[in-house]
Design a protein around this motif. Structure first.
Motif, PDB file in Angstrom:
ATOM      1  N   GLN A   1       0.830  -1.211   0.000  1.00  0.00           N
ATOM      2  CA  GLN A   1       0.000   0.000   0.000  1.00  0.00           C
ATOM      3  C   GLN A   1       0.860   1.255   0.000  1.00  0.00           C
ATOM      4  OE1 GLN A   1      -2.217  -1.214   3.499  1.00  0.00           O
ATOM      5  NE2 GLN A   1      -4.125  -1.342   2.307  1.00  0.00           N
TER       6      GLN A   1
ATOM      7  N   SER B   1       0.894   4.026  -3.040  1.00  0.00           N
ATOM      8  CA  SER B   1       0.615   5.444  -2.772  1.00  0.00           C
ATOM      9  C   SER B   1       1.743   6.335  -3.260  1.00  0.00           C
ATOM     10  CB  SER B   1       0.376   5.670  -1.281  1.00  0.00           C
ATOM     11  OG  SER B   1      -0.852   5.094  -0.896  1.00  0.00           O
TER      12      SER B   1
ATOM     13  N   ARG C   1       1.570   6.529  -7.044  1.00  0.00           N
ATOM     14  CA  ARG C   1       0.376   7.240  -7.505  1.00  0.00           C
ATOM     15  C   ARG C   1       0.487   8.751  -7.249  1.00  0.00           C
ATOM     16  NH1 ARG C   1      -3.443   8.867  -4.612  1.00  0.00           N
ATOM     17  NH2 ARG C   1      -3.168   7.372  -2.934  1.00  0.00           N
TER      18      ARG C   1
ATOM     19  N   LEU D   1       1.992  10.950   3.130  1.00  0.00           N
ATOM     20  CA  LEU D   1       1.785   9.508   3.283  1.00  0.00           C
ATOM     21  C   LEU D   1       1.018   9.177   4.560  1.00  0.00           C
ATOM     22  CD1 LEU D   1       5.209   8.160   2.016  1.00  0.00           C
ATOM     23  CD2 LEU D   1       2.985   8.014   0.855  1.00  0.00           C
TER      24      LEU D   1
ATOM     25  N   GLU E   1      -2.640  10.038   4.243  1.00  0.00           N
ATOM     26  CA  GLU E   1      -3.354   9.125   3.350  1.00  0.00           C
ATOM     27  C   GLU E   1      -3.471   7.710   3.921  1.00  0.00           C
ATOM     28  OE1 GLU E   1      -2.821   7.231  -1.024  1.00  0.00           O
ATOM     29  OE2 GLU E   1      -3.068   9.380  -0.814  1.00  0.00           O
ATOM     30  N   LEU E   2      -2.379   7.196   4.474  1.00  0.00           N
ATOM     31  CA  LEU E   2      -2.324   5.779   4.852  1.00  0.00           C
ATOM     32  C   LEU E   2      -2.598   5.503   6.328  1.00  0.00           C
ATOM     33  CD1 LEU E   2       0.842   4.878   2.781  1.00  0.00           C
ATOM     34  CD2 LEU E   2      -1.520   4.184   2.288  1.00  0.00           C
TER      35      LEU E   2
END
Length: 123
Positions: A23, A27, A30, A85, A88-89
């Motif tokens: 993941q 990310s 992307r 990061l 988002e994660l």
């Protein structure tokens, strides 16, 4: 210069990052399409990102769930990557940072806006 910084979930509060290495890799690629993520033999992801006009390198120790980056100019480049990061994660996960020269854990709040996050780092 010459030091390294480490960022992890605040394990003292029981926090852990919920994302996998896959993941994280997805990310990074992307969000920053010109970036690269390579895994070495010791379960570490080597991440190269161009954040704005700045190139930065980070690593992620998968087994320890620790992001690592060198002290560099501007420090805002790797901090931008870390902030992005984590938002988002691992939204809402308490985080800490420390430097290799001083293992004192300091809080790191990824819910802050980017500029405040950068300004508060090391304050």
């Amino acid at each position: 210069m010459g030091s390294s910084y480490f960022v992890s979930a605040d394990r003292h509060t029981g926090a852990a990052w919920p994302f996998t290495a896959e993941q994280l890799t997805a990310s990074v690629v992307r969000i920053w399409p010109q970036s690269s993520v390579n895994e070495d033999n010791d379960d570490t992801l080597n991440i190269t990102v161009r954040a704005g006009d700045h190139h930065c390198e980070l690593s992620y120790q998968v087994d320890l769930q620790v992001l690592i980056f060198r002290d560099q100019e501007p420090l805002s480049a790797p901090l931008t990557v870390v902030h992005t990061l984590l938002r988002e994660l691992a939204p809402g996960v308490l985080a800490v940072w420390w430097a290799d020269f001083d293992a004192t854990l300091e809080p790191l709040d990824p819910t802050l806006d980017l500029q405040q996050f950068i300004d508060d780092f090391g304050a």
